[in-house]
Design a protein around this motif. Structure first.
Motif, PDB file in Angstrom:
ATOM      1  N   VAL A  96      35.313  52.102   8.491  1.00 33.17           N
ATOM      2  CA  VAL A  96      34.750  50.810   8.876  1.00 33.17           C
ATOM      3  C   VAL A  96      33.315  51.009   9.343  1.00 33.17           C
ATOM      4  O   VAL A  96      32.921  52.098   9.764  1.00 33.17           O
ATOM      5  N   GLU A  97      32.559  49.934   9.261  1.00 31.05           N
ATOM      6  CA  GLU A  97      31.172  49.899   9.736  1.00 31.05           C
ATOM      7  C   GLU A  97      31.029  48.715  10.681  1.00 31.05           C
ATOM      8  O   GLU A  97      31.837  47.782  10.626  1.00 31.05           O
ATOM      9  N   PRO A  98      30.013  48.713  11.535  1.00 27.54           N
ATOM     10  CA  PRO A  98      29.786  47.532  12.367  1.00 27.54           C
ATOM     11  C   PRO A  98      29.663  46.271  11.510  1.00 27.54           C
ATOM     12  O   PRO A  98      29.128  46.308  10.400  1.00 27.54           O
ATOM     13  N   ASN A  99      30.204  45.186  12.029  1.00 27.06           N
ATOM     14  CA  ASN A  99      30.243  43.865  11.389  1.00 27.06           C
ATOM     15  C   ASN A  99      31.289  43.737  10.293  1.00 27.06           C
ATOM     16  O   ASN A  99      31.410  42.672   9.694  1.00 27.06           O
ATOM     17  N   ASP A 100      32.073  44.795  10.020  1.00 29.64           N
ATOM     18  CA  ASP A 100      33.172  44.701   9.052  1.00 29.64           C
ATOM     19  C   ASP A 100      34.328  43.912   9.664  1.00 29.64           C
ATOM     20  O   ASP A 100      34.702  44.157  10.819  1.00 29.64           O
ATOM     21  N   PRO A 101      34.915  42.989   8.906  1.00 28.32           N
ATOM     22  CA  PRO A 101      36.142  42.345   9.388  1.00 28.32           C
ATOM     23  C   PRO A 101      37.297  43.339   9.271  1.00 28.32           C
ATOM     24  O   PRO A 101      37.343  44.135   8.332  1.00 28.32           O
ATOM     25  N   VAL A 102      38.210  43.309  10.239  1.00 30.32           N
ATOM     26  CA  VAL A 102      39.371  44.202  10.203  1.00 30.32           C
ATOM     27  C   VAL A 102      40.636  43.402  10.490  1.00 30.32           C
ATOM     28  O   VAL A 102      40.597  42.380  11.169  1.00 30.32           O
ATOM     29  N   ALA A 103      41.733  43.889   9.961  1.00 28.37           N
ATOM     30  CA  ALA A 103      43.040  43.272  10.181  1.00 28.37           C
ATOM     31  C   ALA A 103      43.847  44.152  11.136  1.00 28.37           C
ATOM     32  O   ALA A 103      43.607  45.360  11.235  1.00 28.37           O
ATOM     33  N   ALA A 104      44.790  43.557  11.806  1.00 28.41           N
ATOM     34  CA  ALA A 104      45.689  44.318  12.679  1.00 28.41           C
ATOM     35  C   ALA A 104      46.361  45.414  11.859  1.00 28.41           C
ATOM     36  O   ALA A 104      46.838  45.167  10.757  1.00 28.41           O
ATOM     37  N   GLY A 105      46.364  46.629  12.386  1.00 24.80           N
ATOM     38  CA  GLY A 105      46.989  47.756  11.699  1.00 24.80           C
ATOM     39  C   GLY A 105      46.074  48.494  10.744  1.00 24.80           C
ATOM     40  O   GLY A 105      46.455  49.525  10.201  1.00 24.80           O
ATOM     41  N   GLN A 106      44.865  48.000  10.537  1.00 24.39           N
ATOM     42  CA  GLN A 106      43.920  48.660   9.628  1.00 24.39           C
ATOM     43  C   GLN A 106      43.316  49.889  10.314  1.00 24.39           C
ATOM     44  O   GLN A 106      42.952  49.839  11.483  1.00 24.39           O
ATOM     45  N   PRO A 107      43.196  51.028   9.597  1.00 25.89           N
ATOM     46  CA  PRO A 107      42.579  52.207  10.196  1.00 25.89           C
ATOM     47  C   PRO A 107      41.088  51.972  10.503  1.00 25.89           C
ATOM     48  O   PRO A 107      40.343  51.474   9.672  1.00 25.89           O
ATOM     49  N   LEU A 108      40.703  52.331  11.723  1.00 28.91           N
ATOM     50  CA  LEU A 108      39.311  52.236  12.155  1.00 28.91           C
ATOM     51  C   LEU A 108      38.633  53.595  12.107  1.00 28.91           C
ATOM     52  O   LEU A 108      37.412  53.697  12.089  1.00 28.91           O
ATOM     53  N   GLY A 109      39.428  54.633  12.131  1.00 29.20           N
ATOM     54  CA  GLY A 109      38.946  56.012  12.122  1.00 29.20           C
ATOM     55  C   GLY A 109      40.157  56.920  12.122  1.00 29.20           C
ATOM     56  O   GLY A 109      41.302  56.451  11.989  1.00 29.20           O
ATOM     57  N   LEU A 110      39.904  58.197  12.287  1.00 28.54           N
ATOM     58  CA  LEU A 110      40.978  59.182  12.304  1.00 28.54           C
ATOM     59  C   LEU A 110      40.791  60.099  13.508  1.00 28.54           C
ATOM     60  O   LEU A 110      39.653  60.392  13.901  1.00 28.54           O
ATOM     61  N   LEU A 111      41.881  60.549  14.068  1.00 30.18           N
ATOM     62  CA  LEU A 111      41.844  61.533  15.138  1.00 30.18           C
ATOM     63  C   LEU A 111      42.393  62.826  14.558  1.00 30.18           C
ATOM     64  O   LEU A 111      43.554  62.883  14.147  1.00 30.18           O
ATOM     65  N   GLN A 112      41.545  63.837  14.492  1.00 34.64           N
ATOM     66  CA  GLN A 112      41.966  65.126  13.949  1.00 34.64           C
ATOM     67  C   GLN A 112      42.429  66.012  15.102  1.00 34.64           C
ATOM     68  O   GLN A 112      41.677  66.289  16.032  1.00 34.64           O
ATOM     69  N   VAL A 113      43.685  66.420  15.008  1.00 39.23           N
ATOM     70  CA  VAL A 113      44.277  67.315  15.990  1.00 39.23           C
ATOM     71  C   VAL A 113      44.725  68.540  15.217  1.00 39.23           C
ATOM     72  O   VAL A 113      45.753  68.508  14.543  1.00 39.23           O
ATOM     73  N   GLY A 114      43.930  69.593  15.264  1.00 36.57           N
ATOM     74  CA  GLY A 114      44.200  70.763  14.426  1.00 36.57           C
ATOM     75  C   GLY A 114      44.132  70.333  12.972  1.00 36.57           C
ATOM     76  O   GLY A 114      43.195  69.647  12.559  1.00 36.57           O
ATOM     77  N   PRO A 115      45.140  70.652  12.174  1.00 38.85           N
ATOM     78  CA  PRO A 115      45.116  70.255  10.761  1.00 38.85           C
ATOM     79  C   PRO A 115      45.660  68.841  10.516  1.00 38.85           C
ATOM     80  O   PRO A 115      45.672  68.368   9.393  1.00 38.85           O
ATOM     81  N   ILE A 116      46.085  68.163  11.586  1.00 34.59           N
ATOM     82  CA  ILE A 116      46.723  66.854  11.442  1.00 34.59           C
ATOM     83  C   ILE A 116      45.705  65.735  11.629  1.00 34.59           C
ATOM     84  O   ILE A 116      44.874  65.779  12.537  1.00 34.59           O
ATOM     85  N   LEU A 117      45.774  64.719  10.771  1.00 30.13           N
ATOM     86  CA  LEU A 117      44.927  63.533  10.884  1.00 30.13           C
ATOM     87  C   LEU A 117      45.801  62.355  11.280  1.00 30.13           C
ATOM     88  O   LEU A 117      46.739  62.003  10.579  1.00 30.13           O
ATOM     89  N   LEU A 118      45.488  61.745  12.429  1.00 32.59           N
ATOM     90  CA  LEU A 118      46.225  60.587  12.910  1.00 32.59           C
ATOM     91  C   LEU A 118      45.338  59.359  12.808  1.00 32.59           C
ATOM     92  O   LEU A 118      44.185  59.385  13.261  1.00 32.59           O
ATOM     93  N   PRO A 119      45.833  58.280  12.223  1.00 35.31           N
ATOM     94  CA  PRO A 119      44.992  57.084  12.117  1.00 35.31           C
ATOM     95  C   PRO A 119      44.815  56.407  13.471  1.00 35.31           C
ATOM     96  O   PRO A 119      45.739  56.359  14.278  1.00 35.31           O
ATOM     97  N   VAL A 120      43.608  55.899  13.705  1.00 37.44           N
ATOM     98  CA  VAL A 120      43.329  55.052  14.866  1.00 37.44           C
ATOM     99  C   VAL A 120      43.328  53.635  14.309  1.00 37.44           C
ATOM    100  O   VAL A 120      42.464  53.271  13.506  1.00 37.44           O
ATOM    101  N   LEU A 121      44.331  52.843  14.693  1.00 40.60           N
ATOM    102  CA  LEU A 121      44.553  51.536  14.078  1.00 40.60           C
ATOM    103  C   LEU A 121      44.008  50.396  14.922  1.00 40.60           C
ATOM    104  O   LEU A 121      44.032  50.450  16.157  1.00 40.60           O
ATOM    105  N   SER A 122      43.550  49.364  14.231  1.00 43.74           N
ATOM    106  CA  SER A 122      43.097  48.159  14.915  1.00 43.74           C
ATOM    107  C   SER A 122      44.313  47.462  15.526  1.00 43.74           C
ATOM    108  O   SER A 122      45.298  47.233  14.836  1.00 43.74           O
ATOM    109  N   PRO A 123      44.245  47.096  16.807  1.00 40.59           N
ATOM    110  CA  PRO A 123      45.385  46.439  17.427  1.00 40.59           C
ATOM    111  C   PRO A 123      45.509  44.968  17.044  1.00 40.59           C
ATOM    112  O   PRO A 123      46.536  44.350  17.295  1.00 40.59           O
ATOM    113  N   ARG A 124      44.465  44.404  16.434  1.00 45.14           N
ATOM    114  CA  ARG A 124      44.481  42.973  16.086  1.00 45.14           C
ATOM    115  C   ARG A 124      43.407  42.696  15.046  1.00 45.14           C
ATOM    116  O   ARG A 124      42.591  43.542  14.737  1.00 45.14           O
ATOM    117  N   ASP A 125      43.444  41.475  14.526  1.00 41.55           N
ATOM    118  CA  ASP A 125      42.390  41.030  13.618  1.00 41.55           C
ATOM    119  C   ASP A 125      41.101  40.850  14.411  1.00 41.55           C
ATOM    120  O   ASP A 125      41.129  40.538  15.607  1.00 41.55           O
TER     121      ASP A 125
END
Length: 138
Positions: free
Chosen positions: A84-113
Motif C-alpha cells: 500500500v501507499e499513502p492515499n490508497d483505499p484499503v478494505a478490512a483484512g487487506q495486507p498493509l505490510g508484512l512482519l518478518q520474524v526470521g524466515p516467516i512473513l506475517l501479514p499486517v492486516l487493515s482492521p477496517r475499511d
C-alpha cells in the motif's frame, strides 16, 4: 511441555493479543492460532482525540500497530511494489505490510475499511510489539 499445559499457554497468548504461536521441541510441535477477528484490539490505538462528532475526514484517526517483534516490510521480498501507499483505499483484512520474524512473513492486516494516511514505520525497520506502523483515516 505436557498437553495439560496447552490451555494455560493459550490463555497467556490471548491475554497478550498474540494470534499465532508455534513451539517445537525434540519430540513435539504445537501451533496455536486464534481467529484474527477474535484478536484483541490492542493492535489498534486511537489517533488524536476528536470531538464527539468523530474524526475529521483527511486526518489520521487510527494507527495500526505491530502485532509482534520483527522487521516491517512494505513489500513482499520477491516483489518491488509496496503493498500500500499513502492515499490508497484499503478494505478490512487487506495486507498493509508484512512482519518478518526470521524466515516467516506475517501479514499486517487493515482492521477496517479506510484510506492509508501515512506509512509510519520505515521499510525494513526493526519494530517491537505495539509500535505504530500505518496510519489510517476514514
Amino acid at each position: 511441555m505436557k498437553i495439560s499445559d496447552i490451555p494455560q499457554v493459550a490463555s497467556w497468548l490471548s491475554e497478550a493479543g498474540i494470534a499465532t504461536y508455534e513451539l517445537t521441541g525434540p519430540d513435539y510441535r504445537i501451533c496455536l492460532r486464534r481467529s484474527v477477528k477474535a484478536r484483541s484490539r490492542r493492535g489498534l490505538s486511537a489517533g488524536p482525540r476528536q470531538d464527539s462528532a468523530g474524526p475529521v475526514r483527511g486526518q489520521s484517526d487510527a494507527v495500526v500497530a505491530s502485532p509482534g517483534v520483527g522487521v516491517f516490510l512494505r513489500a513482499h521480498p520477491v516483489q518491488e511494489a509496496a503493498l500500500v501507499e499513502p492515499n490508497d483505499p484499503v478494505a478490512a483484512g487487506q495486507p498493509l505490510g508484512l512482519l518478518q520474524v526470521g524466515p516467516i512473513l506475517l501479514p499486517v492486516l487493515s482492521p477496517r475499511d479506510g484510506t492509508v494516511a501515512s506509512i509510519i514505520a520505515p521499510d525494513r525497520s526493526l519494530v517491537g510489539y505495539g509500535d505504530p506502523l500505518v496510519a489510517l483515516m476514514s
